[in-house]
Design a protein around this motif. Structure first.
Motif, PDB file in Angstrom:
ATOM      1  N   VAL A  59     -54.980   4.980  47.589  1.00 36.44           N
ATOM      2  CA  VAL A  59     -54.741   4.293  48.863  1.00 36.44           C
ATOM      3  C   VAL A  59     -55.925   3.380  49.197  1.00 36.44           C
ATOM      4  N   VAL A  60     -57.128   3.874  48.997  1.00 32.61           N
ATOM      5  CA  VAL A  60     -58.320   3.072  49.285  1.00 32.61           C
ATOM      6  C   VAL A  60     -58.369   1.854  48.366  1.00 32.61           C
ATOM      7  N   ARG A  61     -58.089   2.070  47.091  1.00 31.76           N
ATOM      8  CA  ARG A  61     -58.098   0.938  46.143  1.00 31.76           C
ATOM      9  C   ARG A  61     -57.005  -0.075  46.474  1.00 31.76           C
ATOM     10  N   LEU A  62     -55.847   0.412  46.911  1.00 31.17           N
ATOM     11  CA  LEU A  62     -54.756  -0.483  47.303  1.00 31.17           C
ATOM     12  C   LEU A  62     -55.151  -1.323  48.515  1.00 31.17           C
ATOM     13  N   ILE A  63     -55.809  -0.719  49.480  1.00 32.21           N
ATOM     14  CA  ILE A  63     -56.278  -1.466  50.657  1.00 32.21           C
ATOM     15  C   ILE A  63     -57.299  -2.518  50.239  1.00 32.21           C
ATOM     16  N   PHE A  64     -58.214  -2.148  49.337  1.00 34.09           N
ATOM     17  CA  PHE A  64     -59.195  -3.111  48.856  1.00 34.09           C
ATOM     18  C   PHE A  64     -58.520  -4.262  48.118  1.00 34.09           C
ATOM     19  N   LEU A  65     -57.471  -3.986  47.362  1.00 34.63           N
ATOM     20  CA  LEU A  65     -56.760  -5.056  46.658  1.00 34.63           C
ATOM     21  C   LEU A  65     -56.004  -5.971  47.619  1.00 34.63           C
ATOM     22  N   ASP A  86     -64.682  10.344  40.732  1.00 34.82           N
ATOM     23  CA  ASP A  86     -63.559   9.422  40.927  1.00 34.82           C
ATOM     24  C   ASP A  86     -64.086   7.996  41.011  1.00 34.82           C
ATOM     25  N   ARG A  87     -64.387   7.432  39.849  1.00 34.05           N
ATOM     26  CA  ARG A  87     -64.909   6.075  39.848  1.00 34.05           C
ATOM     27  C   ARG A  87     -64.137   5.233  38.838  1.00 34.05           C
ATOM     28  N   CYS A 129     -64.866   3.206  46.090  1.00 32.82           N
ATOM     29  CA  CYS A 129     -63.553   3.595  46.625  1.00 32.82           C
ATOM     30  C   CYS A 129     -63.352   5.101  46.543  1.00 32.82           C
ATOM     31  N   GLY A 130     -63.801   5.711  45.456  1.00 35.36           N
ATOM     32  CA  GLY A 130     -63.713   7.164  45.333  1.00 35.36           C
ATOM     33  C   GLY A 130     -64.548   7.865  46.378  1.00 35.36           C
ATOM     34  N   GLY A 131     -65.717   7.331  46.669  1.00 34.71           N
ATOM     35  CA  GLY A 131     -66.572   7.905  47.704  1.00 34.71           C
ATOM     36  C   GLY A 131     -65.971   7.789  49.087  1.00 34.71           C
ATOM     37  N   ILE A 132     -65.367   6.646  49.371  1.00 32.46           N
ATOM     38  CA  ILE A 132     -64.696   6.455  50.662  1.00 32.46           C
ATOM     39  C   ILE A 132     -63.529   7.421  50.789  1.00 32.46           C
ATOM     40  N   SER A 191     -56.369   9.817  49.442  1.00 30.18           N
ATOM     41  CA  SER A 191     -56.254   9.471  48.032  1.00 30.18           C
ATOM     42  C   SER A 191     -57.060   8.215  47.713  1.00 30.18           C
ATOM     43  N   SER A 192     -57.729   8.224  46.584  1.00 26.23           N
ATOM     44  CA  SER A 192     -58.482   7.033  46.184  1.00 26.23           C
ATOM     45  C   SER A 192     -57.551   5.877  45.841  1.00 26.23           C
TER      46      SER A 192
END
Length: 62
Positions: free
Chosen positions: A30-36, A10-11, A17-20, A27-28
């Motif tokens: 959600v992590v990517r949305l938080i990073f954005l 998941d990259r 983000c996939g690792g987190i 869900s990745s």
């Protein structure tokens, strides 16, 4: 014991983000949305993690 690692499957860029997401079991997306949403700070965090985290075990087996 689980260890935080970059994701192999998941990259989008490096796999941070996939690792987190795999580590916390979320869900990745959600992590990517938080990073954005926190881009001013998370850019530096992403760069440090992309340098500091190990690759997934699956990558080492190849």
């Amino acid at each position: 014991m689980k260890k935080l690692r970059k994701s192999l499957d998941d990259r989008a860029i490096v796999g941070v983000c996939g690792g987190i997401a795999e580590f916390f079991g979320i869900s990745s997306f959600v992590v990517r949305l938080i990073f954005l949403l926190t881009a001013s700070v998370s850019l530096w965090v992403y760069l440090v993690l992309s340098w500091a985290l190990d690759e997934s075990y699956l990558l080492r087996q190849k």
